[in-house]
Design a protein around this motif. Structure first.
Motif, PDB file in Angstrom:
ATOM      1  N   LYS A   1      16.498  22.236 -45.049  1.00 36.07           N
ATOM      2  CA  LYS A   1      17.292  21.961 -46.506  1.00 36.07           C
ATOM      3  C   LYS A   1      18.184  20.911 -46.027  1.00 36.07           C
TER       4      LYS A   1
ATOM      5  N   ARG B   1      20.604  31.223 -50.363  1.00 41.70           N
ATOM      6  CA  ARG B   1      20.283  30.717 -51.761  1.00 41.70           C
ATOM      7  C   ARG B   1      18.846  30.226 -51.884  1.00 41.70           C
TER       8      ARG B   1
ATOM      9  N   THR C   1      15.956  31.913 -54.499  1.00 41.65           N
ATOM     10  CA  THR C   1      15.350  31.054 -55.129  1.00 41.65           C
ATOM     11  C   THR C   1      16.256  30.272 -56.025  1.00 41.65           C
ATOM     12  N   LEU C   2      17.523  30.170 -55.735  1.00 44.20           N
ATOM     13  CA  LEU C   2      18.442  29.498 -56.437  1.00 44.20           C
ATOM     14  C   LEU C   2      18.296  27.763 -56.234  1.00 44.20           C
ATOM     15  N   ILE C   3      17.964  27.680 -54.808  1.00 48.47           N
ATOM     16  CA  ILE C   3      17.751  26.244 -54.504  1.00 48.47           C
ATOM     17  C   ILE C   3      16.342  26.332 -53.848  1.00 48.47           C
ATOM     18  N   ARG C   4      15.780  25.270 -53.784  1.00 45.64           N
ATOM     19  CA  ARG C   4      14.180  25.045 -53.152  1.00 45.64           C
ATOM     20  C   ARG C   4      14.337  24.482 -51.725  1.00 45.64           C
TER      21      ARG C   4
ATOM     22  N   GLU D   1       9.693  33.811 -59.579  1.00 51.04           N
ATOM     23  CA  GLU D   1       9.945  34.704 -60.229  1.00 51.04           C
ATOM     24  C   GLU D   1       9.787  36.070 -59.577  1.00 51.04           C
TER      25      GLU D   1
ATOM     26  N   ARG E   1      12.569  36.894 -57.615  1.00 47.31           N
ATOM     27  CA  ARG E   1      13.776  37.260 -58.106  1.00 47.31           C
ATOM     28  C   ARG E   1      13.537  38.608 -58.703  1.00 47.31           C
ATOM     29  N   ALA E   2      12.316  39.263 -58.851  1.00 49.71           N
ATOM     30  CA  ALA E   2      12.093  40.492 -59.531  1.00 49.71           C
ATOM     31  C   ALA E   2      12.239  41.598 -58.364  1.00 49.71           C
TER      32      ALA E   2
ATOM     33  N   PHE F   1      20.622  39.783 -55.705  1.00 47.49           N
ATOM     34  CA  PHE F   1      21.443  38.738 -55.033  1.00 47.49           C
ATOM     35  C   PHE F   1      22.887  38.662 -55.273  1.00 47.49           C
TER      36      PHE F   1
ATOM     37  N   GLU G   1      29.812  33.120 -56.458  1.00 46.15           N
ATOM     38  CA  GLU G   1      29.350  31.955 -57.267  1.00 46.15           C
ATOM     39  C   GLU G   1      28.609  32.641 -58.635  1.00 46.15           C
ATOM     40  N   LEU G   2      28.251  33.774 -58.329  1.00 43.03           N
ATOM     41  CA  LEU G   2      27.704  34.448 -59.579  1.00 43.03           C
ATOM     42  C   LEU G   2      28.655  34.984 -60.290  1.00 43.03           C
ATOM     43  N   LYS G   3      29.144  34.815 -61.665  1.00 42.74           N
ATOM     44  CA  LYS G   3      30.061  35.410 -62.247  1.00 42.74           C
ATOM     45  C   LYS G   3      29.735  36.034 -63.664  1.00 42.74           C
TER      46      LYS G   3
END
Lengths: 391, 259
Positions: B12, B62, B66-69, B87, B90-91, B95, B99-101
């Motif tokens: 990346k 991340r 799969t938040l970023i590719r 998807e 993520r199932a 995670f 940063e996840l609020k």
């Protein structure tokens, strides 16, 4: 609709309806405020219009022409017409605003002069003098009635023409006058109300979620991005629609109070008009919520979203104002493909009793297609790490 | 050992702003954050990515979430590719990162149900799981208190619980003890060990040596986006403490720059 989309819609509604302050400021307050303000303005206008209504006013007329005598006497039940010459003293008395009087002086043989007067001749125009005190409401009422009579009669020297003008005026029905006023005024008001509804929720729902970091939490669930985009746009449209309906009810209830002549301006619309109106309003709010959502997704935070939406809002307002200032706007079927302009045009047509189904169908269909495109665009934005996570 | 996650040549790069270029004293527009990273995680283990700040640990996690590719490379998480089936990935994962609020307006109760529905957990299972997890973390007493009014520690515990509503097989945790008070940090690390005992796989990133020593079965050392050492804790440490071994590796990689 997909389960995830419904879950998102439910959450947005729970957020909105659970927040009493937000519910009040977005849905209840706009309608209530409009109703109160317009009603207060209306009662003020009514008061001004009715003050001095019952008082008797003496109209002293010098050289009253025969042709005008019956009209003048029948003009207002509170008028006492006295044929009498008057001088400086009577004019000076008018300065006291307790004196309910209007003085009118026609030239001798007014009828004769008016009939024979030739504008090409260069000779002096027959002149009617009128004296009144504008701070006396009763005198003002009579002055306006007399002015209107003279205007309808045309300039004093063209007695023949005004008769036909008068007839023309009489031919305009109350319904068409109301239609013209509503057609020009309401589309803009509706658009403004819908826009303010969208603005009060969309930036906070999308740019706000980005700013607060809560969108990332949604993005790590297995939900597809297009489900999230659709859920957001539909729920925001629904809430904005509620806000718009509230404002609309406020306007509809208060306008008859604001406009004294409610007979002329009363609503003369049927069920199909209302159905079309609701359809168009929903199609408009969909595309409005879509556009503001797209801009909000691009914005870094709520404040930034507000700045980005402002120029767009001005363009939409301009579209709303167009029917007020221009009567001969292009109305080909292609113009109904232009978002916002099409809604304004259809609403104007509905209010002016000129509604046709084709433009309505094109407007609603094109707006739904544009919303589909916006859902696609928003999905792409939700997928874009640059847009979602840049600061 | 069953391989449950396999990252292959993950890379990346990011574009540097002019300002950032100035700060870093470089004229290069692209910065490589992760450089062909390859590693695996096995079922029922805690795998740690160890490295200094800016090494690319968070970016790697991340990408796995799969938040970023990734620019290139791929990772297969329990049979799903992060590139072609995000998807699906993520199932299967939980995670968690700072940063996840969670939305301040809602209560823990509402949020647990909301995220359960997004993960398609049936109502009965969600209710049973909520009761158990809320009790385990002491959230039950605050179930109807809005997130805005919760203490920082309670918010963090709630975030952990919410990330696990679907009882995922793989838990990806970025800096699990960062910003936590000692009590909450202990609760979290204890819970990670419980999860491992249940057969779950945990992939975490950290720059704290003691955390690696206490928790991790295997560790990967990441420096400048590259995996410079990877194996069991014993293999990587080679008889030294994690801290000493890390600086030895760091010196080997960076040469005289490390001094």
């Amino acid at each position: 609709m997909k389960t995830n989309t419904v879950t998102i819609i439910k959450k947005e509604f729970a957020r909105f309806f659970g927040d009493r302050q937000m519910l009040f400021t977005t849905v209840i307050m706009p309608g209530l405020l409009i109703y109160i303000i317009y009603s207060l303005m209306g009662s003020g206008i009514q008061k001004m219009a009715t003050e001095g209504q019952d008082e008797v006013v003496v109209v002293k007329v010098e050289n009253l022409p025969e042709s005008l005598a019956p009209t003048l006497c029948a003009l207002d039940s509170g008028i006492v017409v006295v044929e009498q010459a008057f001088g400086e003293e009577e004019v000076a008395q008018l300065e006291d605003n307790d004196v309910n009087a209007v003085l009118l002086r026609f030239p001798a043989d007014f009828d004769g002069l008016a009939t024979t007067y030739d504008p090409q001749s260069g000779s002096a125009v027959p002149n009617v003098e009128m004296y009144y005190n504008s701070t006396n409401n009763a005198a003002m009422r009579v002055y306006m009635a007399v002015s209107s009579m003279l205007n309808n009669y045309g300039r004093p020297f063209t007695v023949n023409v005004p008769q036909s003008e008068g007839e023309c005026y009489d031919q305009a029905s109350d319904e068409s006058i109301g239609a013209m006023v509503w057609g020009k005024l309401l589309p803009m008001l509706i658009i403004m109300m819908l826009f303010s509804g969208v603005m009060s929720i969309a930036p906070s729902s999308i740019a706000g979620e980005k700013e607060r970091g809560t969108i990332a939490t949604l993005l790590v669930t297995p939900m597809r991005r297009d489900e999230l985009a659709l859920g957001k746009i539909v729920s925001l449209s629904g809430i904005a629609l509620l806000s718009g309906v509230s404002s609309f009810i406020g306007i509809a209830l208060s306008l008859p109070r604001m406009v004294p002549d409610s007979g002329t301006l009363a609503f003369h619309y049927g069920t199909s008009d209302y159905v079309v109106l609701l359809l168009v309003i929903f199609a408009t709010v969909l595309i409005m919520a879509s556009a503001v959502s797209l801009l909000s997704a691009l914005a870094k935070d709520v404040k930034n979203a507000g700045t980005m939406v402002t120029p767009f809002m001005l363009v939409v307002m301009l579209a709303g104002l167009m029917p007020m200032f221009q009567n001969d706007l292009p109305t080909g079927i292609g113009t109904y493909l232009i978002p916002f302009y099409n809604s304004i045009e259809v609403m104007t047509a509905v209010f002016s009793h000129e509604m046709q189904w084709m433009p309505v169908a094109v407007t609603v269909a094109s707006n739904v297609v544009y919303t589909g495109v916006a859902v696609w665009g928003l999905t792409r934005m939700f997928n874009s790490e640059k847009i979602m996570f840049s600061r | 050992m069953e391989e449950i996650m396999c990252a292959e040549e993950l890379s990346k790069t990011f574009t540097l702003s002019r300002k950032q270029q100035k700060i870093e004293g470089t004229r290069v527009r692209r910065k490589t954050a992760v450089d062909h990273l390859t590693f695996s995680a096995y079922r029922g283990e805690i795998f740690g990515l160890l490295g200094p700040n800016g090494a690319g640990k968070t970016t790697t996690l991340r990408m796995l979430a799969t938040l970023i590719r990734p620019d290139s490379g791929d990772a297969v998480v329990d049979g799903s590719s992060i590139v072609s089936d995000p998807e699906g990935v993520r199932a299967k994962i939980g995670f968690l990162t700072s940063e996840l609020k969670l939305e301040d307006f809602f209560t823990p109760n509402y949020l647990f149900d909301f995220f359960s529905r997004l993960h398609h957990v049936d109502d009965a299972t969600a209710a049973e799981r909520k009761e158990r997890m809320f009790k385990r973390f002491g959230i039950d007493r605050f179930a109807e208190v809005k997130v805005a009014n919760l203490s920082t520690g309670m918010k963090q515990k709630l975030s952990l619980v919410i990330s696990l509503v679907h009882d995922p097989e793989i838990v990806i945790f970025d800096e699990p003890t960062n910003g936590l008070d000692v009590l909450t940090a202990r609760t979290v690390t204890d819970y990670l060990q419980e999860l491992r005992a249940e057969g779950k796989t945990i992939i975490l990133s950290t720059h704290i040596f003691s955390l690696v020593e206490r928790l991790c079965d295997r560790v990967g050392v990441v420096i400048d986006g590259r995996m410079v050492a990877c194996g069991t804790l014993a293999e990587v440490c080679d008889g030294m403490t994690m801290e000493d071994r890390f600086f030895e590796i760091y010196k080997e990689v960076k040469g005289s720059d490390a001094e």
